[in-house]
Design a protein around this motif. Structure first.
Motif, PDB file in Angstrom:
ATOM      1  N   PRO A 241       0.798  -1.230   0.000  1.00  0.00           N
ATOM      2  CA  PRO A 241       0.000   0.000   0.000  1.00  0.00           C
ATOM      3  C   PRO A 241       0.828   1.276   0.000  1.00  0.00           C
ATOM      4  O   PRO A 241       0.319   2.342  -0.346  1.00  0.00           O
ATOM      5  CB  PRO A 241      -0.816  -0.116   1.299  1.00  0.00           C
ATOM      6  CG  PRO A 241       0.043  -0.962   2.186  1.00  0.00           C
ATOM      7  CD  PRO A 241       0.699  -1.951   1.279  1.00  0.00           C
ATOM      8  N   VAL A 242       2.087   1.186   0.398  1.00  0.00           N
ATOM      9  CA  VAL A 242       2.927   2.373   0.488  1.00  0.00           C
ATOM     10  C   VAL A 242       3.655   2.640  -0.825  1.00  0.00           C
ATOM     11  O   VAL A 242       3.614   3.743  -1.370  1.00  0.00           O
ATOM     12  CB  VAL A 242       3.937   2.242   1.650  1.00  0.00           C
ATOM     13  CG1 VAL A 242       4.855   3.464   1.704  1.00  0.00           C
ATOM     14  CG2 VAL A 242       3.203   2.079   2.977  1.00  0.00           C
ATOM     15  N   THR A 243       4.315   1.621  -1.373  1.00  0.00           N
ATOM     16  CA  THR A 243       5.144   1.825  -2.564  1.00  0.00           C
ATOM     17  C   THR A 243       4.385   1.632  -3.872  1.00  0.00           C
ATOM     18  O   THR A 243       4.811   2.123  -4.908  1.00  0.00           O
ATOM     19  CB  THR A 243       6.353   0.872  -2.557  1.00  0.00           C
ATOM     20  OG1 THR A 243       5.890  -0.494  -2.535  1.00  0.00           O
ATOM     21  CG2 THR A 243       7.229   1.130  -1.345  1.00  0.00           C
ATOM     22  N   HIS A 244       3.285   0.899  -3.828  1.00  0.00           N
ATOM     23  CA  HIS A 244       2.486   0.675  -5.040  1.00  0.00           C
ATOM     24  C   HIS A 244       1.011   0.912  -4.694  1.00  0.00           C
ATOM     25  O   HIS A 244       0.254  -0.026  -4.455  1.00  0.00           O
ATOM     26  CB  HIS A 244       2.691  -0.739  -5.590  1.00  0.00           C
ATOM     27  CG  HIS A 244       4.076  -1.000  -6.065  1.00  0.00           C
ATOM     28  ND1 HIS A 244       4.527  -0.617  -7.312  1.00  0.00           N
ATOM     29  CD2 HIS A 244       5.140  -1.588  -5.452  1.00  0.00           C
ATOM     30  CE1 HIS A 244       5.790  -0.982  -7.453  1.00  0.00           C
ATOM     31  NE2 HIS A 244       6.187  -1.559  -6.337  1.00  0.00           N
ATOM     32  N   LYS A 245       0.645   2.144  -4.650  1.00  0.00           N
ATOM     33  CA  LYS A 245      -0.700   2.545  -4.235  1.00  0.00           C
ATOM     34  C   LYS A 245      -1.757   1.925  -5.153  1.00  0.00           C
ATOM     35  O   LYS A 245      -1.675   2.063  -6.373  1.00  0.00           O
ATOM     36  CB  LYS A 245      -0.795   4.072  -4.282  1.00  0.00           C
ATOM     37  CG  LYS A 245      -1.942   4.683  -3.516  1.00  0.00           C
ATOM     38  CD  LYS A 245      -1.746   6.193  -3.448  1.00  0.00           C
ATOM     39  CE  LYS A 245      -2.858   6.876  -2.675  1.00  0.00           C
ATOM     40  NZ  LYS A 245      -2.643   8.328  -2.561  1.00  0.00           N
ATOM     41  N   PHE A 246      -2.726   1.218  -4.558  1.00  0.00           N
ATOM     42  CA  PHE A 246      -3.736   0.532  -5.368  1.00  0.00           C
ATOM     43  C   PHE A 246      -5.146   1.053  -5.095  1.00  0.00           C
ATOM     44  O   PHE A 246      -6.137   0.357  -5.289  1.00  0.00           O
ATOM     45  CB  PHE A 246      -3.698  -0.982  -5.114  1.00  0.00           C
ATOM     46  CG  PHE A 246      -3.503  -1.371  -3.663  1.00  0.00           C
ATOM     47  CD1 PHE A 246      -4.477  -1.131  -2.711  1.00  0.00           C
ATOM     48  CD2 PHE A 246      -2.329  -1.982  -3.265  1.00  0.00           C
ATOM     49  CE1 PHE A 246      -4.297  -1.489  -1.386  1.00  0.00           C
ATOM     50  CE2 PHE A 246      -2.125  -2.356  -1.928  1.00  0.00           C
ATOM     51  CZ  PHE A 246      -3.118  -2.113  -0.992  1.00  0.00           C
ATOM     52  N   CYS A 247      -5.238   2.298  -4.649  1.00  0.00           N
ATOM     53  CA  CYS A 247      -6.526   2.869  -4.256  1.00  0.00           C
ATOM     54  C   CYS A 247      -7.543   2.932  -5.395  1.00  0.00           C
ATOM     55  O   CYS A 247      -8.748   2.893  -5.152  1.00  0.00           O
ATOM     56  CB  CYS A 247      -6.327   4.263  -3.666  1.00  0.00           C
ATOM     57  SG  CYS A 247      -5.270   4.279  -2.197  1.00  0.00           S
TER      58      CYS A 247
END
Length: 314
Positions: A241-247
Protein backbone atom coordinates in the motif's frame (compact mmCIF):
# COMPACT_ATOMS: atom_id res chain seq x y z
CA UNK A 1 -34.22 -5.16 -5.06
CA UNK A 2 -30.43 -5.60 -4.90
CA UNK A 3 -28.23 -3.24 -6.82
CA UNK A 4 -24.63 -2.10 -6.89
CA UNK A 5 -23.57 1.11 -5.23
CA UNK A 6 -20.59 2.97 -6.68
CA UNK A 7 -18.59 5.82 -5.25
CA UNK A 8 -17.97 9.14 -7.00
CA UNK A 9 -14.98 7.59 -8.82
CA UNK A 10 -17.17 4.81 -10.27
CA UNK A 11 -15.64 2.09 -8.08
CA UNK A 12 -18.05 -0.73 -7.28
CA UNK A 13 -18.13 -1.18 -3.49
CA UNK A 14 -18.78 -4.83 -2.63
CA UNK A 15 -16.54 -5.49 0.40
CA UNK A 16 -17.25 -4.50 4.02
CA UNK A 17 -14.70 -4.86 6.79
CA UNK A 18 -16.29 -4.99 10.24
CA UNK A 19 -14.31 -4.09 13.34
CA UNK A 20 -16.12 -5.77 16.24
CA UNK A 21 -13.81 -4.36 18.91
CA UNK A 22 -10.74 -2.18 19.30
CA UNK A 23 -9.57 -4.29 22.24
CA UNK A 24 -6.67 -6.66 21.72
CA UNK A 25 -4.86 -9.21 23.88
CA UNK A 26 -1.54 -8.29 22.20
CA UNK A 27 0.25 -4.98 21.80
CA UNK A 28 2.01 -5.11 18.43
CA UNK A 29 4.56 -2.35 17.90
CA UNK A 30 3.36 -1.37 14.41
CA UNK A 31 -0.38 -1.42 15.08
CA UNK A 32 -1.21 1.86 16.75
CA UNK A 33 -0.60 4.66 19.18
CA UNK A 34 -3.34 3.77 21.64
CA UNK A 35 -4.09 1.45 24.56
CA UNK A 36 -5.22 -1.87 23.08
CA UNK A 37 -6.89 -2.87 26.35
CA UNK A 38 -9.23 0.13 26.30
CA UNK A 39 -12.84 -0.83 25.63
CA UNK A 40 -14.86 1.44 23.38
CA UNK A 41 -18.55 1.23 22.63
CA UNK A 42 -19.26 -2.07 20.85
CA UNK A 43 -22.27 -3.03 18.76
CA UNK A 44 -24.23 -6.17 19.58
CA UNK A 45 -24.49 -9.14 17.19
CA UNK A 46 -28.06 -8.10 16.33
CA UNK A 47 -26.95 -4.56 15.54
CA UNK A 48 -24.23 -5.90 13.25
CA UNK A 49 -26.85 -8.05 11.55
CA UNK A 50 -29.13 -5.06 10.90
CA UNK A 51 -26.32 -2.97 9.45
CA UNK A 52 -24.84 -5.75 7.31
CA UNK A 53 -28.31 -6.69 6.04
CA UNK A 54 -28.79 -3.13 4.81
CA UNK A 55 -25.27 -3.02 3.39
CA UNK A 56 -26.08 -6.19 1.46
CA UNK A 57 -28.96 -4.33 -0.19
CA UNK A 58 -26.34 -1.83 -1.40
CA UNK A 59 -24.30 -4.53 -3.13
CA UNK A 60 -21.98 -5.72 -0.34
CA UNK A 61 -21.14 -9.40 -0.92
CA UNK A 62 -17.99 -10.01 1.10
CA UNK A 63 -17.53 -9.49 4.84
CA UNK A 64 -14.29 -9.51 6.81
CA UNK A 65 -14.54 -9.46 10.60
CA UNK A 66 -11.62 -7.71 12.30
CA UNK A 67 -10.73 -5.87 15.48
CA UNK A 68 -8.68 -5.14 17.53
CA UNK A 69 -8.80 -8.87 18.12
CA UNK A 70 -12.29 -10.19 17.28
CA UNK A 71 -11.89 -13.37 19.33
CA UNK A 72 -11.81 -11.42 22.60
CA UNK A 73 -15.57 -11.12 22.15
CA UNK A 74 -17.42 -14.13 23.62
CA UNK A 75 -20.34 -13.50 21.24
CA UNK A 76 -18.22 -13.59 18.07
CA UNK A 77 -19.74 -16.89 16.94
CA UNK A 78 -23.24 -15.44 17.20
CA UNK A 79 -22.18 -12.47 15.09
CA UNK A 80 -20.87 -14.82 12.38
CA UNK A 81 -24.03 -16.95 12.54
CA UNK A 82 -26.33 -13.95 12.07
CA UNK A 83 -24.33 -12.53 9.17
CA UNK A 84 -24.26 -15.97 7.54
CA UNK A 85 -28.07 -15.94 7.51
CA UNK A 86 -28.09 -13.00 5.06
CA UNK A 87 -28.55 -14.57 1.59
CA UNK A 88 -26.70 -11.84 -0.33
CA UNK A 89 -23.47 -12.32 1.66
CA UNK A 90 -21.30 -14.71 -0.32
CA UNK A 91 -18.20 -14.98 1.87
CA UNK A 92 -17.30 -14.29 5.49
CA UNK A 93 -13.65 -14.07 6.51
CA UNK A 94 -12.00 -13.22 9.82
CA UNK A 95 -8.67 -11.62 10.68
CA UNK A 96 -7.18 -12.67 14.02
CA UNK A 97 -3.87 -12.82 15.85
CA UNK A 98 -4.58 -16.51 16.36
CA UNK A 99 -4.09 -16.67 20.13
CA UNK A 100 -7.66 -17.92 20.75
CA UNK A 101 -8.14 -19.60 17.38
CA UNK A 102 -7.57 -23.13 18.66
CA UNK A 103 -10.57 -22.66 20.94
CA UNK A 104 -12.89 -21.09 18.35
CA UNK A 105 -11.96 -22.54 14.92
CA UNK A 106 -14.47 -25.40 14.75
CA UNK A 107 -17.21 -23.31 16.33
CA UNK A 108 -16.68 -20.48 13.87
CA UNK A 109 -16.66 -22.86 10.90
CA UNK A 110 -19.95 -24.38 12.07
CA UNK A 111 -21.44 -20.88 12.40
CA UNK A 112 -20.60 -20.11 8.77
CA UNK A 113 -17.10 -18.65 8.68
CA UNK A 114 -15.34 -19.43 5.40
CA UNK A 115 -11.73 -18.36 5.80
CA UNK A 116 -9.24 -16.85 8.19
CA UNK A 117 -6.25 -14.50 8.08
CA UNK A 118 -3.78 -14.88 10.93
CA UNK A 119 -1.18 -12.30 11.90
CA UNK A 120 2.22 -13.96 12.20
CA UNK A 121 5.22 -11.65 11.96
CA UNK A 122 7.85 -14.16 13.03
CA UNK A 123 8.31 -17.86 13.69
CA UNK A 124 11.03 -17.08 16.24
CA UNK A 125 9.75 -16.99 19.80
CA UNK A 126 11.87 -14.13 21.11
CA UNK A 127 11.26 -11.96 18.04
CA UNK A 128 7.53 -12.66 18.21
CA UNK A 129 7.50 -11.68 21.88
CA UNK A 130 9.36 -8.45 21.10
CA UNK A 131 6.86 -7.53 18.39
CA UNK A 132 3.65 -8.44 20.21
CA UNK A 133 4.52 -8.07 23.88
CA UNK A 134 3.40 -11.63 24.66
CA UNK A 135 4.95 -15.10 24.78
CA UNK A 136 2.14 -16.86 22.88
CA UNK A 137 3.70 -18.00 19.60
CA UNK A 138 3.02 -21.67 20.30
CA UNK A 139 -0.67 -20.94 20.86
CA UNK A 140 -0.82 -19.15 17.51
CA UNK A 141 0.84 -22.08 15.73
CA UNK A 142 -1.66 -24.46 17.34
CA UNK A 143 -4.45 -22.17 16.20
CA UNK A 144 -3.23 -22.40 12.60
CA UNK A 145 -3.28 -26.20 12.88
CA UNK A 146 -6.80 -26.14 14.28
CA UNK A 147 -8.02 -23.84 11.51
CA UNK A 148 -6.77 -26.37 8.96
CA UNK A 149 -8.50 -29.22 10.79
CA UNK A 150 -11.75 -27.25 10.94
CA UNK A 151 -11.73 -26.78 7.17
CA UNK A 152 -11.34 -23.01 7.10
CA UNK A 153 -10.00 -22.10 3.68
CA UNK A 154 -8.05 -20.31 2.50
CA UNK A 155 -5.75 -19.77 5.46
CA UNK A 156 -3.58 -16.70 5.04
CA UNK A 157 -0.75 -15.60 7.29
CA UNK A 158 -0.13 -11.85 7.37
CA UNK A 159 3.35 -10.58 8.22
CA UNK A 160 4.64 -7.03 8.56
CA UNK A 161 8.42 -6.98 8.15
CA UNK A 162 10.68 -4.33 9.67
CA UNK A 163 14.35 -4.00 8.82
CA UNK A 164 16.60 -5.08 11.66
CA UNK A 165 13.64 -6.34 13.67
CA UNK A 166 12.08 -9.37 11.98
CA UNK A 167 13.10 -9.04 8.33
CA UNK A 168 15.69 -11.81 8.70
CA UNK A 169 12.85 -14.25 9.36
CA UNK A 170 11.16 -13.81 5.99
CA UNK A 171 12.67 -17.03 4.70
CA UNK A 172 11.19 -19.08 7.54
CA UNK A 173 7.76 -17.61 6.84
CA UNK A 174 8.08 -18.39 3.13
CA UNK A 175 9.01 -21.94 4.12
CA UNK A 176 5.48 -22.33 5.54
CA UNK A 177 4.04 -21.57 2.10
CA UNK A 178 6.33 -24.16 0.58
CA UNK A 179 5.45 -26.92 3.03
CA UNK A 180 1.74 -26.26 3.67
CA UNK A 181 -1.31 -25.17 1.70
CA UNK A 182 -1.14 -21.73 3.27
CA UNK A 183 -0.69 -18.27 1.79
CA UNK A 184 2.01 -16.18 3.47
CA UNK A 185 1.50 -12.48 2.75
CA UNK A 186 3.94 -9.68 3.43
CA UNK A 187 2.29 -6.31 4.09
CA UNK A 188 4.32 -3.13 3.92
CA UNK A 189 4.64 -1.24 7.18
CA UNK A 190 2.06 1.56 7.28
CA UNK A 191 2.22 4.83 9.28
CA UNK A 192 0.00 3.94 12.23
CA UNK A 193 2.73 3.99 14.87
CA UNK A 194 6.12 5.54 15.57
CA UNK A 195 7.70 2.56 13.81
CA UNK A 196 5.41 2.96 10.83
CA UNK A 197 6.40 6.59 10.43
CA UNK A 198 10.05 5.56 10.02
CA UNK A 199 10.65 4.88 6.33
CA UNK A 200 14.00 3.27 7.18
CA UNK A 201 12.15 0.29 8.69
CA UNK A 202 9.94 -0.48 5.68
CA UNK A 203 10.63 -3.69 3.79
CA UNK A 204 9.08 -3.22 0.37
CA UNK A 205 7.55 -5.87 -1.83
CA UNK A 206 10.23 -5.21 -4.43
CA UNK A 207 12.93 -5.92 -1.86
CA UNK A 208 11.35 -9.27 -1.04
CA UNK A 209 11.34 -10.25 -4.73
CA UNK A 210 15.00 -9.26 -5.02
CA UNK A 211 15.86 -11.34 -1.97
CA UNK A 212 13.89 -14.39 -3.12
CA UNK A 213 14.28 -14.41 -6.93
CA UNK A 214 12.88 -17.94 -7.26
CA UNK A 215 9.38 -16.57 -6.61
CA UNK A 216 7.35 -16.33 -9.82
CA UNK A 217 4.23 -14.23 -10.27
CA UNK A 218 1.00 -16.23 -10.53
CA UNK A 219 -1.98 -13.89 -10.15
CA UNK A 220 -3.52 -10.89 -8.41
CA UNK A 221 -6.39 -11.16 -5.95
CA UNK A 222 -7.75 -7.97 -4.44
CA UNK A 223 -4.86 -5.98 -2.99
CA UNK A 224 -2.36 -8.86 -3.09
CA UNK A 225 -0.06 -10.01 -5.87
CA UNK A 226 0.71 -13.71 -5.49
CA UNK A 227 3.87 -15.65 -6.25
CA UNK A 228 4.89 -19.28 -6.04
CA UNK A 229 7.71 -21.63 -6.96
CA UNK A 230 8.24 -25.26 -7.91
CA UNK A 231 7.21 -27.59 -5.10
CA UNK A 232 5.25 -24.97 -3.17
CA UNK A 233 1.92 -26.09 -1.70
CA UNK A 234 0.92 -22.50 -0.87
CA UNK A 235 1.65 -19.02 -2.17
CA UNK A 236 3.54 -15.90 -1.18
CA UNK A 237 1.54 -12.67 -1.37
CA UNK A 238 2.77 -9.09 -1.48
CA UNK A 239 0.55 -6.23 -0.35
CA UNK A 240 2.24 -2.90 -1.07
CA UNK A 241 0.00 0.00 0.00
CA UNK A 242 2.93 2.37 0.49
CA UNK A 243 5.14 1.82 -2.56
CA UNK A 244 2.49 0.67 -5.04
CA UNK A 245 -0.70 2.54 -4.23
CA UNK A 246 -3.74 0.53 -5.37
CA UNK A 247 -6.53 2.87 -4.26
CA UNK A 248 -7.99 3.17 -7.75
CA UNK A 249 -9.10 -0.46 -7.42
CA UNK A 250 -10.33 -0.27 -3.82
CA UNK A 251 -13.77 -1.84 -3.34
CA UNK A 252 -14.14 -1.63 0.44
CA UNK A 253 -15.52 0.43 3.27
CA UNK A 254 -15.25 -0.16 7.01
CA UNK A 255 -17.73 -0.40 9.85
CA UNK A 256 -16.21 0.50 13.23
CA UNK A 257 -17.25 -1.17 16.47
CA UNK A 258 -19.07 1.96 17.68
CA UNK A 259 -21.37 2.13 14.66
CA UNK A 260 -19.51 4.58 12.46
CA UNK A 261 -18.64 3.91 8.82
CA UNK A 262 -15.14 4.74 7.63
CA UNK A 263 -14.85 5.07 3.83
CA UNK A 264 -11.03 4.94 3.74
CA UNK A 265 -8.35 3.46 6.00
CA UNK A 266 -6.06 6.41 5.26
CA UNK A 267 -8.29 9.06 6.84
CA UNK A 268 -9.82 9.55 10.27
CA UNK A 269 -13.14 10.56 8.71
CA UNK A 270 -16.01 8.34 9.86
CA UNK A 271 -19.80 8.77 9.79
CA UNK A 272 -22.18 7.82 12.60
CA UNK A 273 -25.05 5.62 11.31
CA UNK A 274 -26.56 4.66 14.67
CA UNK A 275 -29.39 7.23 14.42
CA UNK A 276 -30.67 5.28 11.39
CA UNK A 277 -30.18 1.69 12.57
CA UNK A 278 -33.87 0.98 13.25
CA UNK A 279 -35.09 2.38 9.93
CA UNK A 280 -33.67 0.27 7.10
CA UNK A 281 -34.71 2.67 4.33
CA UNK A 282 -33.12 5.70 5.99
CA UNK A 283 -30.07 3.61 6.82
CA UNK A 284 -29.75 2.49 3.22
CA UNK A 285 -29.88 6.05 1.94
CA UNK A 286 -27.26 7.11 4.48
CA UNK A 287 -24.94 4.26 3.50
CA UNK A 288 -25.27 5.20 -0.17
CA UNK A 289 -24.27 8.78 0.68
CA UNK A 290 -21.26 7.62 2.70
CA UNK A 291 -20.06 5.25 -0.03
CA UNK A 292 -20.33 8.04 -2.58
CA UNK A 293 -18.03 10.19 -0.40
CA UNK A 294 -15.22 7.60 -0.45
CA UNK A 295 -11.99 9.51 -1.27
CA UNK A 296 -9.81 8.80 -4.28
CA UNK A 297 -7.00 7.35 -2.20
CA UNK A 298 -5.21 7.16 1.13
CA UNK A 299 -2.96 9.85 2.57
CA UNK A 300 -0.10 7.72 3.89
CA UNK A 301 2.44 9.87 2.08
CA UNK A 302 1.23 13.00 3.90
CA UNK A 303 2.07 14.09 7.42
CA UNK A 304 -0.35 13.11 10.15
CA UNK A 305 -1.22 9.42 10.21
CA UNK A 306 -4.74 8.27 11.04
CA UNK A 307 -5.60 6.50 14.30
CA UNK A 308 -4.17 3.05 15.01
CA UNK A 309 -5.19 -0.21 13.38
CA UNK A 310 -6.80 -1.47 16.58
CA UNK A 311 -9.70 0.85 15.75
CA UNK A 312 -10.12 -0.10 12.13
CA UNK A 313 -8.77 -3.61 11.60
CA UNK A 314 -6.46 -2.57 8.78
Amino acid sequence: MIFTVRDSFNREISYLRISVTQRCNLNCVYCGKEDCAKKAEELSPVQYYKIVKTFSECGIKKIRITGGEPLVRPDITETVRLIRSIPEIETIALTTNGVYLKRYAKELKAAGLDSVNISLDSTDGSTYRRLTGADVLQRVLEGIDEAEKAGLSPIKLNAVLMKGVNSDGAGELIKLARERKIDVRFIELMPFSDEGESSELIVTGDEILERFPFLEYTNTEGTAKYYSAYGFKGRVGLINPVTHKFCNECNRVRLLCDGRVKPCLGYDTAYDIMPFIDDSQKLKKELEKIIFKKPAGHSFESEGAPHGLNRTGG
